[in-house]
Motif scaffolding. Sequence first.
Motif, PDB file in Angstrom:
ATOM      1  N   SER A 315       0.880  -1.192   0.004  1.00 41.39           N
ATOM      2  CA  SER A 315       0.110  -0.049   0.034  1.00 41.39           C
ATOM      3  C   SER A 315       0.723   1.187   0.026  1.00 41.39           C
ATOM      4  O   SER A 315       0.475   2.204  -0.696  1.00 41.39           O
ATOM      5  CB  SER A 315      -0.922  -0.071   1.268  1.00 41.39           C
ATOM      6  N   TRP A 316       1.953   1.150   0.769  1.00 35.88           N
ATOM      7  CA  TRP A 316       2.754   2.282   0.775  1.00 35.88           C
ATOM      8  C   TRP A 316       3.444   2.467  -0.487  1.00 35.88           C
ATOM      9  O   TRP A 316       3.754   3.708  -0.964  1.00 35.88           O
ATOM     10  CB  TRP A 316       3.961   2.081   1.771  1.00 35.88           C
ATOM     11  N   ALA A 317       3.762   1.509  -1.250  1.00 34.11           N
ATOM     12  CA  ALA A 317       4.507   1.561  -2.791  1.00 34.11           C
ATOM     13  C   ALA A 317       3.358   2.452  -3.547  1.00 34.11           C
ATOM     14  O   ALA A 317       3.839   3.068  -4.485  1.00 34.11           O
ATOM     15  CB  ALA A 317       5.022   0.268  -3.441  1.00 34.11           C
ATOM     16  N   ARG A 318       2.472   1.971  -3.629  1.00 33.77           N
ATOM     17  CA  ARG A 318       1.259   2.590  -4.282  1.00 33.77           C
ATOM     18  C   ARG A 318       1.030   4.190  -4.026  1.00 33.77           C
ATOM     19  O   ARG A 318       0.913   5.156  -4.820  1.00 33.77           O
ATOM     20  CB  ARG A 318      -0.299   1.951  -4.361  1.00 33.77           C
ATOM     21  N   ARG A 319       0.854   4.447  -2.699  1.00 34.81           N
ATOM     22  CA  ARG A 319       0.887   5.813  -2.459  1.00 34.81           C
ATOM     23  C   ARG A 319       2.119   6.706  -2.638  1.00 34.81           C
ATOM     24  O   ARG A 319       1.944   7.761  -3.231  1.00 34.81           O
ATOM     25  CB  ARG A 319       0.680   6.073  -0.784  1.00 34.81           C
TER      26      ARG A 319
END
Length: 427
Positions: A315-319
């Motif tokens: 999720s962090w990578a997407r953000r």
Amino acid sequence: MTIDRASILWRASSREQVEAPPLDRSLTVDLLVVGGGFTGAAAALEAARRGASVCVLEAEIIGHGGSGRNVGLVNAGLWLTPDTVMAQMGEAAGRKLIGTLGEAPRRVFDLIEGEGIDCEATRNGTLHLAHSPAGLRDLEERCRQGRRHGAPLQLLDREETARRTGTGAYHGALLDPRAGTIQPLSYCRGLARAAKARGAAIHAGSAVQNLSRRNDLWVAAANGHEVKARALLIATNAYHLGIELPFKPEFVPVSYCQLATTPMPDAARRHILANGEGCWDTATVMSSFRIDQAGRMIIGGIGNLEGPGGTVHASWARRKLRKLFPSIADLPFEHAWRGRIAMTTDHIPKIVEFGPHAYASFGYSGRGIAPGTVFGTQAAAALLEESPAGLPMEPVKHYSERFTGIKAAYYELGATLTHMISPSPLG
């Protein structure tokens, strides 16, 4: 996110192949190498170039470990500043290592050219990005220290950094023109292929079950056969599979994960990393980004994508992608994977001379390509010449790390919490 978190881009896109059948007979050689990554493959190539007989035993496939899961940044030097390296090692030893690793990218790219390795080699430098004003001050000091040692570093302002990267998120950057990017698994396979072409015996699927000293030779048992050798190099780094005797490298295992998008549209490719630099930042929980030859954006960061915090890291990578590059924010991730880094407490690699004519090289702390190539090459030369003079650093007889499990858990917890609470790309 439904993507397979063990889908390694480099395996899908590699154009280099090497035949490495399991060991099916007993051998006697000049040099035995345990581990088929950057270090082991480079050592095998150097030994074969010298006309020595050499055998590589790899438990899985060539490049199975960090060499096939690497970010692909061919960096000069270490994470540490030159002054820190000399403070920890002493001035003479520190200068020698700094000088050797400063030249290491050139040696990597020379090998690629000389051996015709098809690995997307791009030598347009790397960018160390300032995630904050404090990060920029750190880069200013790194630039001053590097230039004192002859490094052709360039400090870029915010505007130039934005022009090169395609994002205005960073306060500046340190450009190292010596460095570049590669497809790391292709590079590793290419080294092994070149070694085999010169007569090296390269065997994957050949885990060493036992390693002993017998009649002045090292004897490794694998697949029901024995390999006897006058000299031995253990090059397993963070993927040591439990050969307890006579040596087991000690380090803190740290996970690093990466996610790769589908190829970017042409319009995005024209302004996002148009020159193909590889990037990483100054944040405590470090992250990286780069593009491959097909135009995939590859976002990386500390964290175990296959562990309990995997969803948080994804999720962090997407953000992060959305904050850095809004124009490609919705590109799907088609590959995701993680690798293990062999971290030492002082962040300096180790060469351990654990017996007669025997070295173990490990602990690159996340910089495996250039140091691994040089350490493997020079370890092979030192073992065959029976002289440590050409090694990048003086070998030690023993090395130990304390509380490795606790430290590894600390790194993973810190990365998970940071990635959980930070919506910013600068986290």
